[in-house]
Design a protein around this motif. Sequence first.
Motif, PDB file in Angstrom:
ATOM      1  N   GLU A  15      -6.049   8.489  -0.937  1.00 42.11           N
ATOM      2  CA  GLU A  15      -7.154   8.335  -1.896  1.00 42.11           C
ATOM      3  C   GLU A  15      -8.327   7.593  -1.263  1.00 42.11           C
ATOM      4  N   GLU A  65      -0.166   7.320  -1.341  1.00 39.74           N
ATOM      5  CA  GLU A  65      -1.223   7.814  -2.225  1.00 39.74           C
ATOM      6  C   GLU A  65      -2.481   6.964  -2.116  1.00 39.74           C
ATOM      7  N   ASP A  66      -2.295   5.638  -1.999  1.00 42.60           N
ATOM      8  CA  ASP A  66      -3.443   4.740  -1.814  1.00 42.60           C
ATOM      9  C   ASP A  66      -4.201   5.094  -0.544  1.00 42.60           C
ATOM     10  N   VAL A  93       0.847  -1.194   0.000  1.00 46.82           N
ATOM     11  CA  VAL A  93       0.000   0.000   0.000  1.00 46.82           C
ATOM     12  C   VAL A  93       0.881   1.242   0.000  1.00 46.82           C
ATOM     13  N   SER A  94       0.586   2.177  -0.891  1.00 45.31           N
ATOM     14  CA  SER A  94       1.367   3.415  -0.974  1.00 45.31           C
ATOM     15  C   SER A  94       0.678   4.525  -0.184  1.00 45.31           C
TER      16      SER A  94
END
Length: 221
Positions: free
Chosen positions: A88, A84-85, A81-82
Amino acid sequence: MQIYDQILSEIQLGTFQIGDKLPTERELCAQFGVSRAPIRQALSALEMKGYIYSRQGEGVYVKSTVTQDEALTDESFINSVSPEDIVEARMSIEPLIARMAAQRATQEEISQLRKTIKQMESETSAGHYVPETDERLHMEIARASHNDLFIQFMTVITQAMKQQEMWRFIRDRTVTRPDYRDTNFIEHQEIIEAIEQKKEDTAARLMTEHMQNLFNRYWKD
């Protein structure tokens, strides 16, 4: 199932930590107003899933916040998982959670939200940002939505935030700054006030703005 869900929520919210002893069957019967049969059924299901374990003659203890199957894949999943994920997902789901919390929060849940926001206020006044307090507040909002899937989603997101190294790096260079720390508290305070006043549109809007501000702080400054 309601008893199962309630105990599981308490475990995942951190009311009961790993290694903590759960209340006795007698205490759970009194808490839920039921006989021992449904309590034992709920505890058996939780033990079968790997959330708790029993010690003969001692009681029942918390073993894990995820099921045995989830525990096998949890680490690899979270590592993928980033940041950004994370943002978002939060931007998409948390405004809806706040809206439903404003619709459904009980007086007991509102009292707990007040207690946590008061703790955040004290920490902010002392010049500290405590991630655990922030995370607990968002989990309490999810719990007040009375939607088990939302609670599960927020549990996964919270685990990702705790274990994702880049997320912690970005967080520590932004929210810990005095100007952001104070703004962060004010945003949370306004969301809790909207939930308390049952202003669902306002709660959703404020959470949307809070999530957008988080994005701006993390990536644009």
